[in-house]
Design an enzyme around this catalytic site. Structure first.
Site, PDB file in Angstrom:
ATOM      1  N   SER A  42       0.816  -1.216   0.000  1.00  0.00           N
ATOM      2  CA  SER A  42       0.000   0.000   0.000  1.00  0.00           C
ATOM      3  C   SER A  42       0.849   1.267   0.000  1.00  0.00           C
ATOM      4  O   SER A  42       1.730   1.435   0.845  1.00  0.00           O
ATOM      5  CB  SER A  42      -0.884  -0.023   1.251  1.00  0.00           C
ATOM      6  OG  SER A  42      -1.259   1.281   1.632  1.00  0.00           O
ATOM      7  N   GLY A  43       0.537   2.168  -0.912  1.00  0.00           N
ATOM      8  CA  GLY A  43       1.247   3.445  -0.947  1.00  0.00           C
ATOM      9  C   GLY A  43       1.027   4.236   0.322  1.00  0.00           C
ATOM     10  O   GLY A  43       1.965   4.816   0.894  1.00  0.00           O
ATOM     11  N   LEU A  44      -0.223   4.265   0.764  1.00  0.00           N
ATOM     12  CA  LEU A  44      -0.539   4.983   2.004  1.00  0.00           C
ATOM     13  C   LEU A  44       0.256   4.414   3.175  1.00  0.00           C
ATOM     14  O   LEU A  44       0.873   5.150   3.951  1.00  0.00           O
ATOM     15  CB  LEU A  44      -2.049   4.881   2.294  1.00  0.00           C
ATOM     16  CG  LEU A  44      -2.479   5.352   3.684  1.00  0.00           C
ATOM     17  CD1 LEU A  44      -2.242   6.839   3.861  1.00  0.00           C
ATOM     18  CD2 LEU A  44      -3.950   5.013   3.948  1.00  0.00           C
ATOM     19  N   ASP A  54       0.831  10.598   1.887  1.00  0.00           N
ATOM     20  CA  ASP A  54       0.566   9.788   0.693  1.00  0.00           C
ATOM     21  C   ASP A  54       0.481  10.706  -0.528  1.00  0.00           C
ATOM     22  O   ASP A  54      -0.520  10.729  -1.233  1.00  0.00           O
ATOM     23  CB  ASP A  54      -0.747   9.010   0.923  1.00  0.00           C
ATOM     24  CG  ASP A  54      -0.995   7.945  -0.137  1.00  0.00           C
ATOM     25  OD1 ASP A  54      -0.068   7.645  -0.905  1.00  0.00           O
ATOM     26  OD2 ASP A  54      -2.130   7.436  -0.191  1.00  0.00           O
ATOM     27  N   ASP A  81       0.986  -0.964  -5.044  1.00  0.00           N
ATOM     28  CA  ASP A  81       0.201   0.230  -5.301  1.00  0.00           C
ATOM     29  C   ASP A  81       1.180   1.257  -5.883  1.00  0.00           C
ATOM     30  O   ASP A  81       1.892   1.934  -5.146  1.00  0.00           O
ATOM     31  CB  ASP A  81      -0.386   0.703  -3.963  1.00  0.00           C
ATOM     32  CG  ASP A  81      -1.029   2.064  -4.055  1.00  0.00           C
ATOM     33  OD1 ASP A  81      -1.164   2.589  -5.169  1.00  0.00           O
ATOM     34  OD2 ASP A  81      -1.395   2.601  -2.988  1.00  0.00           O
ATOM     35  N   ASP A  83       0.743   4.042  -7.373  1.00  0.00           N
ATOM     36  CA  ASP A  83       0.229   5.415  -7.519  1.00  0.00           C
ATOM     37  C   ASP A  83      -0.018   5.726  -9.006  1.00  0.00           C
ATOM     38  O   ASP A  83      -0.698   4.982  -9.674  1.00  0.00           O
ATOM     39  CB  ASP A  83       1.186   6.422  -6.865  1.00  0.00           C
ATOM     40  CG  ASP A  83       1.207   6.253  -5.340  1.00  0.00           C
ATOM     41  OD1 ASP A  83       0.294   5.611  -4.804  1.00  0.00           O
ATOM     42  OD2 ASP A  83       2.149   6.759  -4.701  1.00  0.00           O
ATOM     43  N   GLU A 110      -3.008   4.336 -11.005  1.00  0.00           N
ATOM     44  CA  GLU A 110      -4.296   5.029 -10.949  1.00  0.00           C
ATOM     45  C   GLU A 110      -4.306   6.230 -11.894  1.00  0.00           C
ATOM     46  O   GLU A 110      -3.269   6.857 -12.125  1.00  0.00           O
ATOM     47  CB  GLU A 110      -4.599   5.457  -9.504  1.00  0.00           C
ATOM     48  CG  GLU A 110      -3.605   6.417  -8.900  1.00  0.00           C
ATOM     49  CD  GLU A 110      -3.684   6.481  -7.369  1.00  0.00           C
ATOM     50  OE1 GLU A 110      -3.536   5.427  -6.723  1.00  0.00           O
ATOM     51  OE2 GLU A 110      -3.882   7.579  -6.835  1.00  0.00           O
ATOM     52  N   LYS A 116       0.285  12.431  -6.623  1.00  0.00           N
ATOM     53  CA  LYS A 116      -1.097  12.103  -6.268  1.00  0.00           C
ATOM     54  C   LYS A 116      -1.422  12.493  -4.819  1.00  0.00           C
ATOM     55  O   LYS A 116      -0.519  12.839  -4.032  1.00  0.00           O
ATOM     56  CB  LYS A 116      -1.400  10.629  -6.512  1.00  0.00           C
ATOM     57  CG  LYS A 116      -0.466   9.600  -5.873  1.00  0.00           C
ATOM     58  CD  LYS A 116      -0.567   9.458  -4.362  1.00  0.00           C
ATOM     59  CE  LYS A 116      -1.924   9.049  -3.882  1.00  0.00           C
ATOM     60  NZ  LYS A 116      -2.203   7.615  -3.945  1.00  0.00           N
ATOM     61  N   ASN A 118      -4.058  10.949  -1.581  1.00  0.00           N
ATOM     62  CA  ASN A 118      -4.879   9.796  -1.198  1.00  0.00           C
ATOM     63  C   ASN A 118      -6.337  10.031  -1.599  1.00  0.00           C
ATOM     64  O   ASN A 118      -6.862  11.142  -1.455  1.00  0.00           O
ATOM     65  CB  ASN A 118      -4.757   9.541   0.314  1.00  0.00           C
ATOM     66  CG  ASN A 118      -5.476   8.264   0.712  1.00  0.00           C
ATOM     67  OD1 ASN A 118      -6.669   8.276   1.000  1.00  0.00           O
ATOM     68  ND2 ASN A 118      -4.762   7.156   0.690  1.00  0.00           N
ATOM     69  N   SER A 119      -6.979   8.971  -2.060  1.00  0.00           N
ATOM     70  CA  SER A 119      -8.345   9.082  -2.592  1.00  0.00           C
ATOM     71  C   SER A 119      -9.357   9.550  -1.545  1.00  0.00           C
ATOM     72  O   SER A 119     -10.438  10.029  -1.906  1.00  0.00           O
ATOM     73  CB  SER A 119      -8.787   7.727  -3.149  1.00  0.00           C
ATOM     74  OG  SER A 119      -7.917   7.317  -4.155  1.00  0.00           O
ATOM     75  N   ARG A 155      -6.352   1.363 -12.249  1.00  0.00           N
ATOM     76  CA  ARG A 155      -7.288   1.801 -11.194  1.00  0.00           C
ATOM     77  C   ARG A 155      -8.032   3.039 -11.669  1.00  0.00           C
ATOM     78  O   ARG A 155      -7.419   4.052 -12.006  1.00  0.00           O
ATOM     79  CB  ARG A 155      -6.479   2.093  -9.931  1.00  0.00           C
ATOM     80  CG  ARG A 155      -7.211   2.873  -8.861  1.00  0.00           C
ATOM     81  CD  ARG A 155      -6.408   2.795  -7.591  1.00  0.00           C
ATOM     82  NE  ARG A 155      -6.730   3.840  -6.650  1.00  0.00           N
ATOM     83  CZ  ARG A 155      -6.174   3.929  -5.444  1.00  0.00           C
ATOM     84  NH1 ARG A 155      -5.279   3.037  -5.057  1.00  0.00           N
ATOM     85  NH2 ARG A 155      -6.496   4.908  -4.637  1.00  0.00           N
ATOM     86  N   HIS A 186     -12.549   1.998  -7.668  1.00  0.00           N
ATOM     87  CA  HIS A 186     -12.464   2.536  -6.305  1.00  0.00           C
ATOM     88  C   HIS A 186     -13.702   3.382  -5.994  1.00  0.00           C
ATOM     89  O   HIS A 186     -14.279   4.018  -6.877  1.00  0.00           O
ATOM     90  CB  HIS A 186     -11.196   3.377  -6.156  1.00  0.00           C
ATOM     91  CG  HIS A 186     -10.680   3.410  -4.746  1.00  0.00           C
ATOM     92  ND1 HIS A 186     -11.185   2.617  -3.736  1.00  0.00           N
ATOM     93  CD2 HIS A 186      -9.689   4.138  -4.162  1.00  0.00           C
ATOM     94  CE1 HIS A 186     -10.540   2.858  -2.616  1.00  0.00           C
ATOM     95  NE2 HIS A 186      -9.617   3.776  -2.841  1.00  0.00           N
TER      96      HIS A 186
HETATM   97  C1  SPV Z   1      -3.430   2.564  -0.607  1.00  0.00           C
HETATM   98  O1  SPV Z   1      -3.494   1.574   0.139  1.00  0.00           O
HETATM   99  O2  SPV Z   1      -2.495   3.365  -0.591  1.00  0.00           O
HETATM  100  C2  SPV Z   1      -4.494   2.809  -1.573  1.00  0.00           C
HETATM  101  C3  SPV Z   1      -5.839   2.453  -1.255  1.00  0.00           C
HETATM  102  O3  SPV Z   1      -4.230   3.380  -2.606  1.00  0.00           O
HETATM  103  S1  SPV Z   1      -6.635   3.875  -0.728  1.00  0.00           S
HETATM  104  O4  SPV Z   1      -5.935   4.388   0.420  1.00  0.00           O
HETATM  105  O5  SPV Z   1      -7.962   3.397  -0.422  1.00  0.00           O
HETATM  106  O6  SPV Z   1      -6.684   4.854  -1.778  1.00  0.00           O
HETATM  107 MG    MG Z   2      -2.465   4.322  -2.562  1.00  0.00          MG
END
Ligand code: SPV
Ligand code: MG
Length: 298
Positions: A42-44, A54, A81, A83, A110, A116, A118-119, A155, A186
């Protein structure tokens, strides 16, 4: 079986599989031992564990270093992930080359702009990448991979950015035609309705991956009923460890004593086991001769 092949088969299978987030070698090993068939890098979580946001504050090579430890520590496939691919098509294809060298099984990119966000942070304010530019990125990655089973996931962030089903379908179809192996759809809603609408119209043109962080109340049989191929638990090891570390740090700061602590935390022996300390002891018996020990102790 190669890690990439394992991931490809998992994504293509009709049953709903689950992969779990990890953010370093230790958490990757813990995910594997729990029984998961794959890992979400996971990027986050990787950013948060470095103490940064993130927002691509960690460089892509710093992420790559973390991945190398994760890959070395485990046998199950890792889906990164990735990004936005850390730049344009050229950055994305160089990333892919470096991932293959480290036996990473796949990467998810994505359709947003570098750097980027975070979503779940002001998703509607986030501009999406132009469709043709993102398609070029997917094509460049697919043309670059040497291992035919390496997985490139597209994504789609249309719902996150406040667009409707039409935009979502238009983008997913364009990414399919560009060569993506799967679509990650997502959503930031607290229910699965958007995803359900997408999956029904999509009709299985490519495997679908979801991240139900916000619609966590959805019962698991819904995922199977909808024919979701892969579910990602995206940040739950990070969040569990933060709670545990905050609790123990506060308690120790207050008590200034280990008496109430020692039996409530993981024994040192378990840490040594997770590190495979025993293997080194056996290797020392085999390779580290008595004379070299004697020399070392002189
Ligand atoms: C992550 O785990 O970094 C993701 C998922 O991209 S989210 O945080 O839901 O965007
Ligand atoms: Mg991410």
């Amino acid at each position: 079986m190669k890690k990439s092949t394992q991931l490809k088969l998992m994504i293509q299978s009709q049953t709903t599989d689950y992969i779990m987030e990890a953010h370093n070698g230790l958490s990757a090993k813990i995910v594997e031992e729990a029984g998961f068939k794959g890992i979400w890098a996971s990027g986050l979580s990787i950013a948060a564990s470095m103490g940064v946001r993130d927002n691509n504050e960690a460089s892509w090579t710093q992420v790559l270093d973390v991945l190398e430890f994760m890959s070395d520590a485990t046998k199950i496939p890792i889906l990164l992930d990735g990004d936005t691919g850390y730049g344009n098509f050229n950055n994305a294809r160089r990333l892919l080359k470096k991932l293959e060298q480290r036996q990473i099984a796949g990467v998810c990119i994505e359709d947003k702009l570098f750097p980027k966000t975070n979503s779940f942070i002001k998703g509607e304010a986030q501009p999406l990448a132009p469709i043709d530019e993102f398609c070029g990125k997917i094509k460049a990655m697919k043309d670059t991979q040497k291992d035919q089973d390496f997985v490139v996931v597209a994504r789609v962030e249309a719902f996150i950015a406040g667009h409707g089903l039409d935009e979502m379908l238009k983008r997913a179809e364009a990414y399919r035609q560009a060569g993506a192996d799967a679509i990650l759809a997502h959503s930031k809603r607290a229910d699965i309705n958007e995803i359900e609408a997408f999956v029904k119209e999509w009709g299985g043109r490519l495997p679908v991956i979801i991240v139900p962080t916000k619609y966590y109340k959805t019962p698991k049989n819904r995922f199977q009923e909808l024919g979701i191929n892969l579910v990602i638990w995206a940040n739950h090891n990070l969040r569990a460890s933060v709670s545990a570390m905050q609790k123990i740090s506060r308690k120790l700061f207050k008590e200034e004593s280990l008496i109430q602590i020692e039996n409530k935390i993981t024994p040192l022996e378990e840490i040594f086991r997770l590190q495979n300390a025993e293997e080194l002891q056996l290797a020392e018996e085999k390779y580290f001769t008595t004379s070299s020990v004697e020399k070392g102790s002189e």
